[in-house]
Design a protein around this motif. Structure first.
Motif, PDB file in Angstrom:
ATOM      1  N   CYS A  71       0.645   9.120  -3.374  1.00  0.00           N
ATOM      2  CA  CYS A  71       0.509   8.408  -4.650  1.00  0.00           C
ATOM      3  C   CYS A  71       1.845   8.323  -5.384  1.00  0.00           C
ATOM      4  N   PHE A  73     -13.339  -2.233  -3.802  1.00  0.00           N
ATOM      5  CA  PHE A  73     -12.418  -3.371  -3.768  1.00  0.00           C
ATOM      6  C   PHE A  73     -13.002  -4.598  -4.464  1.00  0.00           C
ATOM      7  N   ARG A 100      -8.841   2.083  -5.871  1.00  0.00           N
ATOM      8  CA  ARG A 100      -9.383   1.620  -4.592  1.00  0.00           C
ATOM      9  C   ARG A 100      -8.463   1.961  -3.418  1.00  0.00           C
ATOM     10  N   TYR A 101      -7.155   1.866  -3.624  1.00  0.00           N
ATOM     11  CA  TYR A 101      -6.236   2.186  -2.530  1.00  0.00           C
ATOM     12  C   TYR A 101      -6.172   3.701  -2.289  1.00  0.00           C
ATOM     13  N   LEU A 123      -9.357   4.422  -0.291  1.00  0.00           N
ATOM     14  CA  LEU A 123      -9.241   3.998   1.104  1.00  0.00           C
ATOM     15  C   LEU A 123      -8.296   4.903   1.879  1.00  0.00           C
ATOM     16  N   THR A 124      -7.130   5.177   1.325  1.00  0.00           N
ATOM     17  CA  THR A 124      -6.139   6.008   2.005  1.00  0.00           C
ATOM     18  C   THR A 124      -6.659   7.415   2.230  1.00  0.00           C
ATOM     19  N   TRP A 131       1.020   4.911  -7.243  1.00  0.00           N
ATOM     20  CA  TRP A 131      -0.387   4.749  -7.605  1.00  0.00           C
ATOM     21  C   TRP A 131      -0.763   5.775  -8.670  1.00  0.00           C
TER      22      TRP A 131
END
Length: 207
Positions: free
Chosen positions: A194, A57, A64-65, A68-69, A199
């Motif tokens: 995603c 991050f 990055r998401y 994290l997810t 994403w």
């Protein structure tokens, strides 16, 4: 020229695989060597996971998401699988002073996602993979080989034992199959997430 490029690609891929085998070996020997102090192992794994996420991050990495997810999803589903297996006696962790669930398990499963994801991402880039079929085959190979190798190290060091028969260095064939199902299943869920979130990602939702 083509031959030189092919050799370079093979060299890069070989180095990538060797580097990740070394990383997995270090993690396996660390958990195996200190598994009786599972709270400390859990703390160190938690700090390493936090460091990895903060770095993602802080650098505003595009994935990055996803990182994290996937960590949260892998950790949660991994704990669910562990609770099921321990409750029904399919495997047993040792040296926990009367407890059945090591403190480090959630973080190990979360880090397992980050390890597999990063390896897949690097392999796709190294090999220049674009076709979905090739990516799926490579993903299955990664899910088959690397998690099994990590389990072999920790099992041989006395961290836990399986109750299932037909074992390969302590890892039952059924467990190997389930590891592949788990990691490919998490990948499938990440594909759907995603797509839903938009994403763009080389592994789960390429442009």
């Amino acid at each position: 020229m083509k031959t030189v490029l092919n050799r370079s690609t093979k060299t890069d891929t070989g180095f990538l695989v060797a580097k990740n085998v070394l990383k997995l070996s270090i993690a396996g020997f660390f958990i195996g060597g200190f598994h009786a102090q599972d709270a400390w192992v859990g703390l160190i794994l938690m700090l390493y996971l936090a460091y990895s996420l903060v770095r993602k991050f802080k650098n505003k990495a595009e994935d990055r998401y996803v990182y994290l997810t996937g960590s949260i999803l892998g950790g949660f589903l991994g704990v669910c699988c562990e609770a099921w297996g321990i409750y029904y006696g399919h495997w047993e962790y040792h040296d926990l002073e009367g407890r059945t669930f090591p403190y480090w398990l959630p973080f190990a499963w979360a880090l397992a996602f980050t390890f597999v994801y990063q390896l897949e991402k690097d392999l796709f880039a190294s090999l220049g993979m674009e076709r979905t079929r090739d990516k799926v085959i490579r993903t299955l190979m990664v899910a088959l080989i690397f998690p099994t190798y990590g389990e072999i190290i920790t099992i041989q060091m006395g961290v836990w034992t399986y109750a299932w028969p037909y074992q390969f260095f302590g890892v039952p064939l059924l467990a190997i199959f389930l590891l592949v199902v788990f990691h490919t299943g998490v990948n499938y869920l990440m594909v759907q997430i995603c797509r839903h979130m938009g994403w763009r990602n080389e592994v789960f939702f390429p442009a």
